[in-house]
Scaffold this motif. Structure first.
Motif, PDB file in Angstrom:
ATOM      1  N   UNK A  29      67.329 -22.230  16.016  1.00 23.05           N
ATOM      2  CA  UNK A  29      68.280 -23.310  16.276  1.00 23.05           C
ATOM      3  C   UNK A  29      67.712 -24.605  15.733  1.00 23.05           C
ATOM      4  N   UNK A  30      68.576 -25.434  15.153  1.00 27.32           N
ATOM      5  CA  UNK A  30      68.160 -26.763  14.731  1.00 27.32           C
ATOM      6  C   UNK A  30      67.949 -27.633  15.965  1.00 27.32           C
ATOM      7  N   UNK A  31      66.959 -28.526  15.902  1.00 35.22           N
ATOM      8  CA  UNK A  31      66.615 -29.400  17.025  1.00 35.22           C
ATOM      9  C   UNK A  31      66.991 -30.830  16.679  1.00 35.22           C
ATOM     10  N   UNK A  32      67.712 -31.493  17.595  1.00 35.10           N
ATOM     11  CA  UNK A  32      68.189 -32.855  17.357  1.00 35.10           C
ATOM     12  C   UNK A  32      67.689 -33.795  18.440  1.00 35.10           C
ATOM     13  N   UNK A  33      67.434 -35.044  18.039  1.00 36.57           N
ATOM     14  CA  UNK A  33      67.067 -36.118  18.956  1.00 36.57           C
ATOM     15  C   UNK A  33      68.121 -37.214  18.876  1.00 36.57           C
ATOM     16  N   UNK A  34      68.490 -37.776  20.003  1.00 41.35           N
ATOM     17  CA  UNK A  34      69.445 -38.876  20.031  1.00 41.35           C
ATOM     18  C   UNK A  34      68.708 -40.210  20.108  1.00 41.35           C
ATOM     19  N   UNK A  35      69.404 -41.284  19.768  1.00 46.75           N
ATOM     20  CA  UNK A  35      68.800 -42.615  19.720  1.00 46.75           C
ATOM     21  C   UNK A  35      69.444 -43.543  20.741  1.00 46.75           C
ATOM     22  N   UNK A  36      68.662 -44.550  21.141  1.00 49.56           N
ATOM     23  CA  UNK A  36      69.193 -45.634  21.947  1.00 49.56           C
ATOM     24  C   UNK A  36      69.673 -46.750  21.042  1.00 49.56           C
ATOM     25  N   UNK A  65      69.572 -28.886  30.831  1.00 47.21           N
ATOM     26  CA  UNK A  65      69.212 -27.934  29.786  1.00 47.21           C
ATOM     27  C   UNK A  65      69.105 -28.665  28.462  1.00 47.21           C
ATOM     28  N   UNK A  66      68.397 -28.056  27.510  1.00 49.05           N
ATOM     29  CA  UNK A  66      68.349 -28.616  26.166  1.00 49.05           C
ATOM     30  C   UNK A  66      69.510 -28.108  25.306  1.00 49.05           C
ATOM     31  N   UNK A  67      70.343 -27.214  25.838  1.00 53.55           N
ATOM     32  CA  UNK A  67      71.486 -26.701  25.081  1.00 53.55           C
ATOM     33  C   UNK A  67      72.562 -27.781  24.953  1.00 53.55           C
ATOM     34  N   UNK A  84      70.004 -27.317  19.451  1.00 51.88           N
ATOM     35  CA  UNK A  84      69.586 -27.745  20.791  1.00 51.88           C
ATOM     36  C   UNK A  84      69.090 -29.185  20.707  1.00 51.88           C
ATOM     37  N   UNK A  85      69.001 -29.838  21.869  1.00 54.92           N
ATOM     38  CA  UNK A  85      68.335 -31.129  21.953  1.00 54.92           C
ATOM     39  C   UNK A  85      66.830 -30.900  22.027  1.00 54.92           C
ATOM     40  N   UNK A  86      66.063 -31.916  21.673  1.00 53.62           N
ATOM     41  CA  UNK A  86      64.614 -31.795  21.707  1.00 53.62           C
ATOM     42  C   UNK A  86      64.055 -31.675  23.111  1.00 53.62           C
ATOM     43  N   UNK A  87      64.777 -32.186  24.110  1.00 53.02           N
ATOM     44  CA  UNK A  87      64.380 -32.108  25.516  1.00 53.02           C
ATOM     45  C   UNK A  87      65.609 -31.781  26.343  1.00 53.02           C
ATOM     46  N   UNK A  88      65.438 -31.306  27.588  1.00 53.15           N
ATOM     47  CA  UNK A  88      66.587 -31.194  28.479  1.00 53.15           C
ATOM     48  C   UNK A  88      67.283 -32.548  28.613  1.00 53.15           C
ATOM     49  N   UNK A  89      68.584 -32.534  28.820  1.00 51.95           N
ATOM     50  CA  UNK A  89      69.374 -33.768  28.829  1.00 51.95           C
ATOM     51  C   UNK A  89      68.800 -34.837  29.769  1.00 51.95           C
ATOM     52  N   UNK A  90      68.448 -34.527  31.034  1.00 54.42           N
ATOM     53  CA  UNK A  90      67.911 -35.592  31.905  1.00 54.42           C
ATOM     54  C   UNK A  90      66.631 -36.217  31.352  1.00 54.42           C
ATOM     55  N   UNK A  91      65.749 -35.412  30.781  1.00 57.66           N
ATOM     56  CA  UNK A  91      64.502 -35.937  30.220  1.00 57.66           C
ATOM     57  C   UNK A  91      64.797 -36.840  29.028  1.00 57.66           C
TER      58      UNK A  91
END
Length: 208
Positions: A29-36, A65-67, A84-91
């Motif tokens: 799965x490709x891993x994505x990070x979001x920005x502030x 989850x990171x999904x 997936x996200x790089x970390x679980x959503x809350x983290x």
């Protein structure tokens, strides 16, 4: 036994996450990070808060989850199969809040935990939406979070707020959804940041 050891050695030579996925029986799965939001200097002047602790947001199991979640209907939950996200959503949300608020000079320290026994203020939050959804023929990303600012010395709530942002996506493919998640996240974190500053005595308009 030699054959098994050789197979394991060859597997470990595969590129990073591909090898890990193969060992764990997980698909690639490709891993994505979001920005502030963009905060260049964050110089606000005026009142200064000693320490703000951003606690890990709460979230129900399907969001913790990171999904990457997509909801075809109000009662159905699915996840993107190839990303997936790089970390679980809350983290991930906690990290973005700490990074963003930590750029402002209104705070002596912003962190996930207090430097001492307790900070001056704590942000407690709960994520209720962090997903894409299908609305008729349209695809939309919806993020929602409830937050409280608590004064640590007497455990009193000084502010409550609810934040919700949306962003339209051209389709349900990963390449369509991730930019919409990014746009909605930058807006959400920016709104929470401005709210936090204002409730703790800083006018966000004075920041530069």
């Amino acid at each position: 036994m030699f054959r098994s050891a050789l197979l394991l050695s060859l597997t470990l030579l595969l590129p990073g996450c591909g090898a890990l996925s193969l060992l764990q029986g997980e698909p690639n799965r490709d891993v994505f990070e979001l920005r502030g939001p963009d905060v260049v200097a964050g110089q606000c002047g005026g009142r200064r808060v000693g320490e703000l602790v951003v606690e890990l947001p709460k979230a129900r199991g399907t969001l913790d989850s990171e999904r990457i979640m997509i909801r075809p209907s109000a009662l159905e939950t699915q996840y993107l199969p190839d990303a997936v996200w790089g970390d679980p959503v809350p983290v991930m949300v906690q990290r973005l809040l700490v990074e963003t608020l930590g750029r402002y000079d209104s705070f002596g320290h912003v962190g996930r935990e207090p430097l001492g026994l307790s900070g001056d203020y704590a942000m407690i939050s709960e994520i209720s939406s962090f997903n894409a959804e299908l609305v008729g023929e349209d695809t939309r990303v919806r993020l929602a979070l409830d937050a409280q600012l608590v004064r640590e010395r007497d455990a009193s709530i000084v502010a409550r707020g609810r934040f919700e942002t949306t962003a339209e996506a051209p389709g349900t493919r990963t390449g369509d959804l991730v930019p919409a998640f990014d746009a909605a996240t930058r807006q959400l974190i920016g709104e929470i940041g401005n709210w936090t500053l204002s409730r703790l005595g800083t006018n966000p308009a004075s920041c530069r």
